[in-house]
Structures are given as structure tokens and as C-alpha cells.
Scaffold this active site. Structure first.
Site, mmCIF file in Angstrom:
data_model
loop_
_atom_site.group_PDB
_atom_site.id
_atom_site.type_symbol
_atom_site.label_atom_id
_atom_site.label_comp_id
_atom_site.label_asym_id
_atom_site.label_seq_id
_atom_site.Cartn_x
_atom_site.Cartn_y
_atom_site.Cartn_z
ATOM 1 C CE1 TYR A 95 -5.860 4.166 6.466
ATOM 2 C CE2 TYR A 95 -7.084 2.683 7.898
ATOM 3 C CZ TYR A 95 -6.401 2.917 6.717
ATOM 4 O OH TYR A 95 -6.254 1.913 5.788
ATOM 5 C CD GLU A 137 -7.803 -0.761 5.258
ATOM 6 O OE1 GLU A 137 -7.905 -0.453 6.462
ATOM 7 O OE2 GLU A 137 -6.995 -0.228 4.485
ATOM 8 C CE1 TYR A 190 -1.735 -10.411 2.178
ATOM 9 C CE2 TYR A 190 -1.291 -10.295 -0.178
ATOM 10 C CZ TYR A 190 -1.719 -9.702 0.988
ATOM 11 O OH TYR A 190 -2.140 -8.390 0.957
ATOM 12 C CD GLN A 207 1.825 -9.161 5.292
ATOM 13 O OE1 GLN A 207 2.954 -8.764 5.075
ATOM 14 N NE2 GLN A 207 1.119 -8.755 6.342
ATOM 15 C CE1 TYR A 208 7.238 -15.796 5.090
ATOM 16 C CE2 TYR A 208 5.831 -15.730 7.027
ATOM 17 C CZ TYR A 208 7.073 -15.576 6.441
ATOM 18 O OH TYR A 208 8.158 -15.207 7.212
ATOM 19 N N GLY A 274 9.362 -17.152 -5.314
ATOM 20 C CA GLY A 274 8.223 -16.507 -5.971
ATOM 21 C C GLY A 274 7.254 -17.502 -6.572
ATOM 22 C CB THR A 276 4.899 -19.469 -2.567
ATOM 23 O OG1 THR A 276 5.186 -18.079 -2.640
ATOM 24 C CG2 THR A 276 6.096 -20.190 -1.978
ATOM 25 C CG PHE A 383 7.154 -11.941 -2.374
ATOM 26 C CD1 PHE A 383 5.784 -12.124 -2.604
ATOM 27 C CD2 PHE A 383 7.984 -13.018 -2.535
ATOM 28 C CE1 PHE A 383 5.279 -13.357 -2.987
ATOM 29 C CE2 PHE A 383 7.499 -14.265 -2.911
ATOM 30 C CZ PHE A 383 6.126 -14.435 -3.140
ATOM 31 N N GLY A 384 6.797 -7.878 -0.374
ATOM 32 C CA GLY A 384 7.255 -6.709 0.357
ATOM 33 C C GLY A 384 6.540 -5.454 -0.107
ATOM 34 N N PRO A 385 7.058 -4.255 0.252
ATOM 35 C CG PRO A 385 8.122 -2.584 1.468
ATOM 36 C CD PRO A 385 8.243 -4.031 1.085
#
Length: 391
Positions: A95, A137, A190, A207-208, A274, A276, A383-385
Site C-alpha cells: 500500500y 485483509e 476461489y 484465481q480459480y 462460469g 465452476t 471473473f477477472g477485474p
């Protein structure tokens, strides 16, 4: 400390952000990664090339500026991003780096408009937001570490089995190298997977979604082999080089999209790979004895149908309703063309869980809203950004 004056100054800079657009965050990423190339081990370089990450970050910055006097509106976004950050092992020192280069980017692009007053306001605003993320976090990291079978940072997993689920999708069953238990997760979450592709200078993290119900001893993910134009560095490596017996580094389960039991009917809607996270929900609901479930799935053709036999067996066993659409090659009980909810008898008082390509989900959300489904009953994963399916 973020003051009322800082908030007023931030709000006044919104037109400046809008005029800069995603160029602001493209400049930021180029600047930061040139000064800190080690961060290329963290950031998805495929998203950098495509521009998706820059657009997503710009939208996040703009949303923060627009809602800085109503931060409660950003709660869900903060939770989503915080979970994503833990799957990249983002730490407080990151950060500090991001803050430095964000302020310098604003200075370089805004030039004479970036006054001392504006710098002080944006510095205070960034530090405030960074503290929110760092605290959240750390909570997630600590919870994962304290959980039965949990851990912090990476943990080595062995690929115990690989199973082809469609022409382009394969499942990877992962077991911990240390032979100990693995933590449970919420169906829909995920894993962060870290590998070093043979044709990449950097380690890559992806990430999955976990695609099976928790069992305490293994994880299952499904990976689609992407076309080269969609950036398939890691997916190609997983399909072509990861074998049974290979070892990968894994970050603990994360994610704010998951099934939540509310004693209502459930409708699961997905397309392509998608499915999953949806599959983890379906397996979990089967174990829980859920009676009212409708399963809707769409894909280009029969050879693209992921978890076909597995899902059919669950649907038959539990007496659920299933409807599948193929864009081409539909025969027998399957429908042809795009998913059309007008052809389905849906319980509008249900909870709807969606996952698939963004245009697909926007298409489905529009149909659900037109059918009278409440927006708060529609839950989805991108999925993704992150982008919104409410477009």
C-alpha cells in the site's frame, strides 16, 4: 486524518478524474511497475496488456471519490477487493508503494491543477482507504490461519488427478503436500494459484473457483484453456505442463460470492466455465438435501458442456429441474440458441446465483428484473477485474 475539507476537495476533483479517464491508471501502472518490477510477480500481466486492470482501477478510484462522503456505499466493493487481495498475498508495504505512485501520477497528469491542497486531500483519502483494506485483509489472513486446516501465505499442493471436463476445460484435484487437513470454504469461493510458466519471466497468480463441495482433505478447480488473444499464459501452462504429481503454490480460499442459506428456492444460472463456483454450490446443496433447485446452463455446443454427467446425476437423484441451452448442436432434451428465461418456469421468490461472461450475466439480470425478481435476490460473480452485471 480525513477531514470535511479533504472530502470537499476530493469531490471537487471528480471532473479532473473523469477527463483523465483510464489513462490515469494506465500511467499509474506503467510508472509503478517500472520502479518496482518485482510487483510483476503479483499483478496479472495479461490484464495489463488488455487494459482491463486499468479500467477496473479507474472505476474504483472514481467510485471512491464520488462516495467519499458516503463510504457505506462502498462496503461490498471493499469486501470483494479485500478478499481478492488476500489471494495475491497483498501486504501493508504494498500500500505504501501504491500510494506513492498514485499521488505522483496525479501530480504528473494534473500538473498545475494538482495543488498542495489537492495533494494533501488525496494523500489523506488514500491513507484512510489503505488502512481500511489493511485491517480487513489482516482479519481474513488471521481467520484463515486460525481455521482447522488453514494457513497464511502459500502452501504447497500436489496435483493428485486431472480430469477433462470438456474440450477446453480440465479439473485439477489438489491435495496438500504435507498430508494435513485443508480448511473448509464457502461454496462459490476461489483459490489463488501461483505458478512459474516456462515462457514467463515472472511468477503468475490466478484465481480459480473451487468447483466441489468442501471435504476437508482436497480441493478441486477447473481451468479453461484460453485462446491466445485472451491472454492464456497460465491456463496454457496448467493444461500443457502441469501433470499429475506436479506441485503448485496455493493461497487460502477467498471470495465474497458464495451460497447463503435463506430457506428459499434456489436458481443457479451459469454459462461456459462460469459453472465452476456454481458446481460447488450444487454439490453442497445436494449434501444438505435442498429440495427446490433449478439449474440453468448455457454453452456453445455439447463438446463445451462442463460437468455434464456429474450435474445430470445430481439433478436426477434430487428431483431438481435442469434446462440447458446449446448455441449449436442441441438435440433431445436440450434447447437451442441463447438462454431465454421466458421459456422457464421460475420461482421469482428464489435466490438467484449467476456466473459467466459479463455480457451473458447482463443479459440474464435484465431478464430477471423484467420478470419481477428483486435485485437483492440476484447474486453474481465476475471473473477477472470486477465489473457490474447491472448494466
Amino acid at each position: 486524518m480525513l477531514t470535511e475539507h479533504h472530502i470537499a476537495v476530493i469531490k471537487s476533483t471528480i471532473p479532473l478524474l473523469v477527463s483523465a479517464g483510464p489513462e490515469l491508471t494506465r500511467h499509474f501502472y506503467q510508472r509503478m511497475l517500472s520502479h518496482h518490477p518485482e510487483l510483476k510477480h503479483i499483478f496479472n500481466l495479461s490484464h495489463q496488456k488488455s487494459g482491463r486492470q486499468s479500467v477496473a482501477l479507474f472505476e474504483a478510484i472514481a467510485a471512491y471519490a464520488q462516495n467519499i462522503d458516503n463510504l457505506a456505499a462502498l462496503t461490498s466493493a471493499v469486501e470483494r477487493i479485500a478478499h481478492k487481495h488476500t489471494s495475491f498475498n497483498i501486504q501493508p508495504q504494498h500500500y505504501q508503494i501504491v500510494g506513492t505512485h498514485l499521488i505522483e501520477t496525479l501530480r504528473e497528469l494534473a500538473k498545475e491543477d494538482f495543488t498542495q491542497e489537492v495533494e494533501e486531500a488525496w494523500t489523506a483519502a488514500y491513507l484512510f482507504l489503505a488502512d481500511v483494506f489493511i485491517r480487513r485483509e489482516d482479519e481474513i489472513y488471521s481467520q484463515n490461519q486460525a481455521a482447522l486446516g488453514g494457513w497464511r501465505g502459500t502452501r504447497r499442493f500436489v496435483v493428485s488427478r486431472i480430469q477433462q471436463e470438456s474440450d477446453s476445460v480440465a479439473s485439477f484435484i489438489l491435495v496438500p503436500e504435507d498430508g494435513e487437513a485443508v480448511m473448509d470454504y464457502l461454496p462459490g469461493q476461489y483459490l489463488g494459484i501461483e505458478v512459474k510458466p516456462t515462457n514467463s519471466e515472472y511468477r503468475e497468480i490466478r484465481q480459480y473457483s473451487l468447483s466441489a463441495a468442501p471435504n476437508g482433505h482436497s480441493y478441486r478447480i477447473a481451468v479453461k484453456k484460453l485462446n491466445d488473444e485472451h491472454g492464456g499464459t497460465v491456463s496454457h501452462f496448467m493444461h500443457d505442463h502441469i501433470k499429475e504429481g506436479s506441485v503448485v503454490d496455493v493461497y487460502a480460499p477467498a471470495g465474497d460470492f458464495y451460497y447463503l442459506e435463506r430457506d428459499k428456492p434456489v436458481v443457479c444460472v451459469s454459462a461456459g466455465v462460469g459453472v465452476t463456483p456454481i458446481q460447488a454450490m450444487v454439490q453442497s446443496l445436494a449434501k444438505a438435501g435442498k429440495e427446490q433447485l433449478t439449474y440453468l446452463y448455457a454453452c456453445p455446443s455439447p463438446s463445451d458442456h462442463v460437468f455434464c454427467d456429474e450435474t445430470a446425476a445430481l439433478v436426477q437423484e434430487h428431483g431438481w429441474h435442469q434446462q440447458v441451452w446449446y448455441e449449436e448442436g442441441a438435440t433431445g432434451q436440450y434447447s437451442s440458441g441463447r438462454m431465454n428465461l421466458a421459456d422457464v418456469s421460475l420461482p421469482t421468490d428464489a435466490d438467484f446465483y449467476l456466473c459467466g461472461p459479463l455480457p451473458f450475466m447482463q443479459h440474464i439480470v435484465k431478464q430477471l428484473l423484467s420478470l419481477g425478481v428483486a435485485s437483492e435476490s440476484i447474486h453474481y460473480e465476475v471473473f477477472g477485474p470486477f465489473s457490474s452485471a447491472n448494466a
